[in-house]
Design a protein around this motif. Structure first.
Motif, PDB file in Angstrom:
ATOM      1  N   SER A   1      -6.572  -5.352   7.079  1.00 32.55           N
ATOM      2  CA  SER A   1      -7.204  -4.058   7.373  1.00 32.55           C
ATOM      3  C   SER A   1      -6.211  -3.116   8.045  1.00 32.55           C
ATOM      4  O   SER A   1      -6.063  -1.963   7.628  1.00 32.55           O
ATOM      5  CB  SER A   1      -8.413  -4.242   8.296  1.00 32.55           C
ATOM      6  OG  SER A   1      -9.400  -5.020   7.664  1.00 32.55           O
TER       7      SER A   1
ATOM      8  N   TRP B   1      -3.318  -2.189   5.582  1.00 38.53           N
ATOM      9  CA  TRP B   1      -3.727  -1.245   4.528  1.00 38.53           C
ATOM     10  C   TRP B   1      -3.884   0.163   5.124  1.00 38.53           C
ATOM     11  O   TRP B   1      -3.421   1.141   4.526  1.00 38.53           O
ATOM     12  CB  TRP B   1      -5.031  -1.703   3.890  1.00 38.53           C
ATOM     13  CG  TRP B   1      -5.468  -0.841   2.755  1.00 38.53           C
ATOM     14  CD1 TRP B   1      -5.124  -0.980   1.436  1.00 38.53           C
ATOM     15  CD2 TRP B   1      -6.322   0.314   2.835  1.00 38.53           C
ATOM     16  NE1 TRP B   1      -5.712   0.013   0.689  1.00 38.53           N
ATOM     17  CE2 TRP B   1      -6.450   0.820   1.520  1.00 38.53           C
ATOM     18  CE3 TRP B   1      -6.987   0.958   3.864  1.00 38.53           C
ATOM     19  CZ2 TRP B   1      -7.217   1.946   1.228  1.00 38.53           C
ATOM     20  CZ3 TRP B   1      -7.750   2.084   3.576  1.00 38.53           C
ATOM     21  CH2 TRP B   1      -7.859   2.568   2.279  1.00 38.53           C
TER      22      TRP B   1
ATOM     23  N   PHE C   1     -10.965  -0.916   5.261  1.00 43.91           N
ATOM     24  CA  PHE C   1     -10.484  -1.974   4.365  1.00 43.91           C
ATOM     25  C   PHE C   1     -11.165  -3.259   4.816  1.00 43.91           C
ATOM     26  O   PHE C   1     -10.706  -3.947   5.720  1.00 43.91           O
ATOM     27  CB  PHE C   1      -8.960  -2.106   4.395  1.00 43.91           C
ATOM     28  CG  PHE C   1      -8.455  -3.003   3.282  1.00 43.91           C
ATOM     29  CD1 PHE C   1      -8.224  -2.498   2.007  1.00 43.91           C
ATOM     30  CD2 PHE C   1      -8.244  -4.364   3.493  1.00 43.91           C
ATOM     31  CE1 PHE C   1      -7.791  -3.326   0.974  1.00 43.91           C
ATOM     32  CE2 PHE C   1      -7.812  -5.194   2.467  1.00 43.91           C
ATOM     33  CZ  PHE C   1      -7.575  -4.673   1.205  1.00 43.91           C
TER      34      PHE C   1
ATOM     35  N   THR D   1       0.837  -1.202   0.000  1.00 41.78           N
ATOM     36  CA  THR D   1       0.000   0.000   0.000  1.00 41.78           C
ATOM     37  C   THR D   1       0.876   1.258   0.000  1.00 41.78           C
ATOM     38  O   THR D   1       0.652   2.194  -0.788  1.00 41.78           O
ATOM     39  CB  THR D   1      -0.925  -0.001   1.244  1.00 41.78           C
ATOM     40  OG1 THR D   1      -1.597  -1.251   1.309  1.00 41.78           O
ATOM     41  CG2 THR D   1      -1.939   1.119   1.189  1.00 41.78           C
TER      42      THR D   1
ATOM     43  N   SER E   1     -11.754  -7.884  -3.628  1.00 42.84           N
ATOM     44  CA  SER E   1     -11.485  -7.194  -4.900  1.00 42.84           C
ATOM     45  C   SER E   1     -10.056  -7.449  -5.345  1.00 42.84           C
ATOM     46  O   SER E   1      -9.771  -7.645  -6.536  1.00 42.84           O
ATOM     47  CB  SER E   1     -11.651  -5.678  -4.764  1.00 42.84           C
ATOM     48  OG  SER E   1     -12.930  -5.388  -4.366  1.00 42.84           O
TER      49      SER E   1
ATOM     50  N   TYR F   1     -14.564  -7.159   1.659  1.00 41.97           N
ATOM     51  CA  TYR F   1     -14.894  -6.955   0.237  1.00 41.97           C
ATOM     52  C   TYR F   1     -13.718  -6.309  -0.490  1.00 41.97           C
ATOM     53  O   TYR F   1     -13.480  -6.584  -1.659  1.00 41.97           O
ATOM     54  CB  TYR F   1     -16.153  -6.093   0.096  1.00 41.97           C
ATOM     55  CG  TYR F   1     -17.311  -6.649   0.900  1.00 41.97           C
ATOM     56  CD1 TYR F   1     -17.850  -7.889   0.572  1.00 41.97           C
ATOM     57  CD2 TYR F   1     -17.804  -5.970   2.004  1.00 41.97           C
ATOM     58  CE1 TYR F   1     -18.879  -8.435   1.336  1.00 41.97           C
ATOM     59  CE2 TYR F   1     -18.837  -6.510   2.769  1.00 41.97           C
ATOM     60  CZ  TYR F   1     -19.368  -7.738   2.427  1.00 41.97           C
ATOM     61  OH  TYR F   1     -20.364  -8.285   3.183  1.00 41.97           O
ATOM     62  N   ASP F   2     -12.977  -5.450   0.217  1.00 38.47           N
ATOM     63  CA  ASP F   2     -11.787  -4.843  -0.403  1.00 38.47           C
ATOM     64  C   ASP F   2     -10.735  -5.924  -0.664  1.00 38.47           C
ATOM     65  O   ASP F   2     -10.080  -5.922  -1.699  1.00 38.47           O
ATOM     66  CB  ASP F   2     -11.214  -3.748   0.504  1.00 38.47           C
ATOM     67  CG  ASP F   2     -12.180  -2.585   0.626  1.00 38.47           C
ATOM     68  OD1 ASP F   2     -12.606  -2.081  -0.425  1.00 38.47           O
ATOM     69  OD2 ASP F   2     -12.541  -2.210   1.764  1.00 38.47           O
TER      70      ASP F   2
END
Ligand code: FDA
Length: 411
Positions: free
Chosen positions: A402, A405, A77, A21, A84, A80-81
């Motif tokens: 999470s 990120w 985050f 990130t 993706s 679902y992130d």
């Protein structure tokens, strides 16, 4: 002397996510790990298939002295992130049970995604790199390097096995001490204490229980038998499988409840979570069943389990009684044994087999938005090293993604 905007200690789930990130934001990132390979726990996880997240992530799936701490990062985050990202890399996955998402093929696919994302951010990763000492630099340090700007902004100097490094942001992503053979260590806690941060009480968690005495003998006689149970401790109940082992009790139900257990406490086990044993016994009596209790119970429970259980002195005499002759007291004894068994584990199998460590760096001293410590500018803690522990089922990796990120946005 080498300079980076950000040095991350620990190339595990959280460290690699944070590195990718930050790297993709244009930060010059170095990740160092003392192990010979990166992401060892990812590779070992989920029986080699990595249970990388869960479809139903809620803050209530996490334990912490501050239960609100995880909320913001899990929202910013989410699962679902991460999905993706998984879809972007065309990884095939499936739901096993209770929302738990696993790779179709191998855990290495998840590690490869993280490494590809780190590559895209031009992250430098160094393994077999022990960190020997960390010094906080005074704000106006003006030593030897020609690039004054970098000297001005460097806040930390690390002595490592691969030479000294300076950085502006230092991220501690060293995880917990469970499974030391995978490179796990208590380094993050020592570092936290070095900088005056508090570490909460630590305990091996998501871990099998050990038993003693007649309970151990029972477990050993049933080693290998698994059955669905509901198990409770400290107002938390889990309905999953329990497995008897040569040392005591294991299986997902037991690992889950171990997150809530403290030494000396009892856990309550219902071996018939989908039945009302009292009602069944009454029905059999009313129907005039002539069979012995052990035969009838074997309709509801594995036969090996029933036979092993009925050698307990309290139940021995009942085993061969026709069900019609059972008294109220007999029925109470059976219900209490099979539907509300209070068992005090002797202990746990400890960090050698625990999936996680409960407790960690106290979150009161960390920003839930940036993961920077409130007292030391530029110092961040992410992942399992923090006092945030997830349930079994992909929650601990989601916490790593999470928190990694979120910190990656600010380092
Ligand atoms: P993580 O432990 O991943 O990484 C820490 C890194 O820091 C390691 O690479 C280590 O070598 C390095 N390090 C430690 N000390 C250091 C030092 N002094 N200097 C330099 N580097 C150092 N969770 C889940 O959600 N689903 C699952 O399927 C599983 N399965 C599973 C199986 C097994 C066997 C275990 C042990 C654990 C799991 N888990 C899990 C839990 C999950 O693996 C764990 O919560 C995350 O890996 C935590 O991520 P971190 O990045 O915080 O630490």
């Amino acid at each position: 002397m080498r300079y980076f905007d950000c040095v991350i200690i620990g190339a595990g789930a959280a460290g690699l996510m944070c590195a990718a990130t930050a790297g993709q934001r244009g930060r010059r990132v170095l990740v160092v790990d003392h192990a010979n390979k990166v992401g060892k726990k990812i590779l070992m996880s989920g029986g080699g298939r990595c249970n990388f997240t869960n479809q139903w992530v809620e803050p209530s799936n996490f334990l912490s002295a501050n239960p609100h701490f995880c909320i913001s990062a899990l929202k910013r985050f989410s699962q679902y992130d991460f999905l993706s990202l998984v879809d972007k890399h065309q990884l095939a996955y499936h739901e096993k049970t209770l929302g738990q998402l696993f790779c179709d093929n191998r855990a290495k696919d998840i590690l490869n995604i993280l490494l590809a994302e780190c590559d895209a951010g031009e992250v430098t990763i160094e393994t077999r790199c022990e960190v020997q000492r960390i010094t906080q630099l005074p704000p106006t340090d003006t030593t030897t390097h020609p690039d004054e700007a970098e000297i001005d902004t460097a806040r930390f100097e690390l002595q490592t096995a691969l030479g000294p490094v300076r950085c502006q942001s230092l991220v501690v992503a060293t995880g917990g001490p469970s499974i030391p053979t995978l490179g796990a260590s208590g380094f993050g806690y020592d570092l936290a204490r070095q900088f005056g941060l508090r570490v909460t009480e630590l305990q091996a968690s998501l871990v099998p229980f050990t038993l003693k005495g007649e309970r151990l003998a029972l477990a050993q006689s049933l080693a290998g038998v698994a059955l669905p149970v509901s198990i409770s401790c400290n107002n938390q109940t889990f309905k999953e499988a329990l497995l008897f082992t040569h040392k005591g009790l294991s299986g997902p139900a037991v690992l889950q409840v171990s997150n809530y257990w403290h030494p000396g406490e009892a856990v309550q086990i219902n071996f018939l979570p989908d039945h009302d044993l009292r009602a069944c016994l009454r029905e059999w009596q009313q129907a005039g069943e002539k069979s012995e209790l052990k035969t009838l119970l074997s309709r509801l429970l594995p036969k090996r389990f029933v036979l092993a259980w009925l050698v307990f002195p309290a139940l021995q005499a009942l085993a061969v009684k026709p069900v019609a002759q059972l008294s109220h007291t007999d029925i109470d004894a059976l219900v209490s044994m099979f539907q509300c068994w209070a068992c005090v584990p002797a202990g746990t199998e400890g960090y050698k087999t625990a999936e996680v460590t409960r407790g960690g760096v106290c979150t009161d001293q960390i920003s839930s938005k940036t993961f920077e410590t409130k007292s030391v500018t530029g110092l961040y803690f992410i992942g399992e090293v923090l006092d945030v522990t997830g349930w079994l089922g992909g929650f601990n990796f989601q916490w790593a993604w999470s928190s990694g990120w979120c910190a990656g946005q600010y380092v």
